[in-house]
Design an enzyme around this catalytic site. Structure first.
Site, PDB file in Angstrom:
ATOM      1  N   GLU A 158      14.759  -0.496  11.172  1.00  0.00           N
ATOM      2  CA  GLU A 158      13.862   0.618  10.807  1.00  0.00           C
ATOM      3  C   GLU A 158      14.227   1.863  11.611  1.00  0.00           C
ATOM      4  O   GLU A 158      13.349   2.536  12.162  1.00  0.00           O
ATOM      5  CB  GLU A 158      12.399   0.238  11.052  1.00  0.00           C
ATOM      6  CG  GLU A 158      11.841  -0.728  10.041  1.00  0.00           C
ATOM      7  CD  GLU A 158      10.308  -0.822  10.098  1.00  0.00           C
ATOM      8  OE1 GLU A 158       9.720  -0.486  11.131  1.00  0.00           O
ATOM      9  OE2 GLU A 158       9.718  -1.217   9.084  1.00  0.00           O
ATOM     10  N   GLU A 234      11.319  -7.053   4.727  1.00  0.00           N
ATOM     11  CA  GLU A 234      10.168  -7.571   5.474  1.00  0.00           C
ATOM     12  C   GLU A 234       8.960  -7.472   4.559  1.00  0.00           C
ATOM     13  O   GLU A 234       8.382  -6.399   4.391  1.00  0.00           O
ATOM     14  CB  GLU A 234       9.906  -6.738   6.738  1.00  0.00           C
ATOM     15  CG  GLU A 234      10.893  -6.968   7.846  1.00  0.00           C
ATOM     16  CD  GLU A 234      10.571  -6.147   9.090  1.00  0.00           C
ATOM     17  OE1 GLU A 234       9.399  -5.758   9.271  1.00  0.00           O
ATOM     18  OE2 GLU A 234      11.505  -5.878   9.851  1.00  0.00           O
TER      19      GLU A 234
HETATM   20  C1  GLA Z   1       8.305  -3.445  11.273  1.00  0.00           C
HETATM   21  C2  GLA Z   1       9.378  -3.989  12.196  1.00  0.00           C
HETATM   22  C3  GLA Z   1       9.155  -5.435  12.556  1.00  0.00           C
HETATM   23  C4  GLA Z   1       7.706  -5.669  12.929  1.00  0.00           C
HETATM   24  C5  GLA Z   1       6.814  -5.235  11.781  1.00  0.00           C
HETATM   25  C6  GLA Z   1       5.336  -5.419  12.041  1.00  0.00           C
HETATM   26  O1  GLA Z   1       8.580  -3.774  10.008  1.00  0.00           O
HETATM   27  O2  GLA Z   1      10.662  -3.850  11.624  1.00  0.00           O
HETATM   28  O3  GLA Z   1       9.994  -5.766  13.620  1.00  0.00           O
HETATM   29  O4  GLA Z   1       7.412  -4.929  14.061  1.00  0.00           O
HETATM   30  O5  GLA Z   1       6.990  -3.873  11.553  1.00  0.00           O
HETATM   31  O6  GLA Z   1       5.039  -6.723  12.331  1.00  0.00           O
END
Ligand code: GLA
Length: 583
Positions: A158, A234
């Site tokens: 991210e 995700e």
């Molecule tokens: C983002 C991050 C993950 C985690 C999620 C929340 O997507 O990439 O590593 O922190 O948020 O659980």
């Protein structure tokens, strides 16, 4: 040899369209003896891939190290994935977020103030490259192109939510390729604003991270990437908890409907988390968007497979959805079996302030804790004050208990934004400092911990401090100094800060759930293994004790209590209690 590639519309496994049905399991949050069980249960839900992050700070507790023992044996984890007939996705960061201490970045790296964070700054790149070399020694031979399970490899995490340093991303890509990564590289970002573009490079496959409104998010992703397979890297089907909040859950049917929307749209998915596990020891991260919020010990995440590895209503709802689209194995994992319940009373105890700490003398301003060469847990500061009055700091990271000649005189909490305490006139000041977890998201990653100076007593700087790390890696110093508690029943309680011990007999390994009603705040150990933090404010009421930690015969339970306990007893409960899910 098998091949995996990105086609015009699909992922291609041996040139055939392939849908990734992946579930996240972080090997570093699960006892290694239980890895095979959790992976198997992912396959039984109908998944064909396991995804994991790699936590740099865990593998490299000190500069230059790359530890792969026991619970950090990434190679063994990937081999187990292969043995179960599944594929693997590896996300090595170097930054991983993940509600993990410092987002996975080693705290030692930032003791040099010139080192950048998640950027193409030379010092950061040099350290990050050496870490990537070690990870790739494990991952490269386990790629599908070499007969292994790994089909994809993520660059950063991210990154578009943090920066847009393309040279940094390019460096990670070049390095990965140079070191032998030949499976597709990808990035993941939230499908909003410019994050998909900022977090990626033209040649990298782009995926999204989201938990709802699948059609809208996929459309956004498609606009930014006209060809190639759509993937939610995700799929947040649950969420994590912070201390003092409610326990976050998502409705199983609503989550299953989102999964159905993703699969109906033809997208690939990585369920985050399939099985969340536990933030053992001092590994939890924290958020800070103006208010510091440390993450709790349980990382159950309301995932389909519970923290202790059992299928939930969400597991079965997801299995049904997957079965609508793909074949699912007939075997169904068993539910939770009854666990031994009992209570035990601590018998021996020692004041934490009575066990010597190896301290460093600093002639000058109050130093951050990193000076000790330790980067997690508890620290003891000491100074002599010329008198009483208002003692203030520019920040407290994260929670400080003040003692004057051994008597508690106050607490300062970063969560509450506190930074000044009134100290009576007296003598020797001791400050027991807890690092409650390094921030894992946003601009505060990499910050120092401890009493952040200047320390001012009535406006005049207090200098000449001693600071040392409280060694909880081995409890031997506490164990050998512990003495029988004064006579009294369970309600006589225990005064903190102290470490107390109990022993109990067991028939053999088996899961337990420790219930700590009456205890205030601290850390719990089973046969020396740090199970993580406990806090009466909740939400979680029980701590998960993985079965392999319990042995046949005599077992030792230890508890660090920071304040005071209304009881000398702890209980093994019938099951987990992660707190109320009502706001
Ligand atoms: C983002 C991050 C993950 C985690 C999620 C929340 O997507 O990439 O590593 O922190 O948020 O659980």
């Amino acid at each position: 040899m098998d091949t995996f590639a990105i086609g015009d519309q699909d992922f291609l496994l041996n040139n055939e369209p392939f849908r990734i049905l992946s579930g996240a399991i972080h090997y570093f949050r699960v006892h290694p003896d239980l890895w095979a069980d959790r992976i198997h249960k992912a396959r039984l839900m109908g998944l064909n891939t396991i995804e994991t992050y790699v936590p740099w700070n865990e593998h490299s507790p000190v500069p230059g190290a790359f530890v792969t023992d026991d619970g950090l044996d990434l190679g063994r984890f990937l081999d187990l994935v292969a043995e179960s007939g599944m594929h693997a996705i590896v996300r090595p960061g170097p930054y991983i977020c993940a509600e993990w201490d410092n987002g996975g970045l080693p705290a030692w790296l930032f003791t040099d103030p010139t080192v950048g964070v998640r950027s193409s700054e030379t010092g950061y790149l040099a350290a990050g490259s050496s870490y990537m070399e070690s990870v790739l020694d494990v991952v490269v031979p386990r790629q599908i192109s070499r007969g292994g399970p790994v089909i994809m490899f993520q660059i950063e995490n991210e990154y578009g939510a943090y920066g847009n340093d393309k040279a940094y991303l390019q460096h990670l890509v070049d390095l990965s390729k140079r070191l032998g990564v030949d499976v597709p590289l990808f990035t993941c970002d939230q499908p909003f604003g410019a994050m998909i573009e900022d977090g990626s490079l033209p040649d990298l496959h782009k995926t999204g991270t989201f938990g709802s409104r699948a059609d809208e998010r996929l459309a956004f992703l498609r606009e930014r990437q006209p060809t190639g397979p759509l993937m939610c890297a995700e799929f947040w089907n649950g969420w994590f908890d912070n201390w003092g909040t409610h326990h976050h859950t998502t409705d199983a049917a609503a989550s299953a409907a989102e999964l159905d929307a993703l699969l109906t749209a033809g997208a690939s998915v990585n369920i985050y988390m399939f099985h969340g596990g536990t933030n053992f020891g001092f590994t939890n991260g924290a958020n800070d968007k103006g208010i510091y919020e440390p993450t709790i010990t349980s990382y159950d995440y309301d995932a389909p497979l519970s923290e202790d590895g059992h299928p939930t209503a969400k597991y079965f709802a997801f299995r049904d959805v997957i079965a609508k689209h793909f074949p699912v194995p007939a075997e169904v994992p068993p539910g939770r079996m009854p666990v031994p319940t009992s209570s035990l009373a601590v018998s021996h105890s020692v004041s934490l302030l009575d066990v010597p700490v190896a301290t460093h003398l600093v002639s000058g301003s109050v130093p951050p804790v990193e000076l000790t060469g330790h980067y997690r847990g508890f620290y003891l500061y000491e100074a002599s004050l010329p008198g009483g009055g208002v003692l203030s700091f520019s920040e407290v990271r994260d929670r400080a208990q003040f003692f004057l000649d051994g008597v508690p005189v106050g607490v300062l909490s970063r969560e509450l934004g506190e930074r000044s305490v009134v100290i009576p006139a007296g003598g020797r000041l001791q400050v027991l400092l807890e690092d409650q977890g390094r921030v894992n998201y946003g601009q505060r990653i990499g910050e120092a911990k401890g009493l952040i100076g200047p320390a001012l007593l009535n406006g005049v700087e207090v200098v000449d401090w001693e600071v040392g790390a409280v060694d909880l890696d081995s409890l031997e110093a506490f164990r050998s100094a512990a003495v029988p508690l004064p006579p009294g029943d369970a309600a006589a309680g225990v005064a903190g800060p102290s470490v107390s011990f109990a022993t109990f007999e067991a028939d053999g390994p088996g899961d337990r759930f420790l219930r700590l009603d009456g205890w205030t705040k601290g850390v719990v150990f089973m046969n020396g293994f740090n199970l993580g933090r406990h806090w009466s404010r909740g939400p979680q009421r029980t701590l998960y004790v993985p079965g392999p930690l319990i042995r046949e015969g005599t077992n030792e339970f230890a508890i660090l209590e920071l304040h005071g306990s209304a009881t000398r007893e702890v209980r093994f409960a019938v099951g987990p209690d992660l707190g109320s899910d009502e706001k």
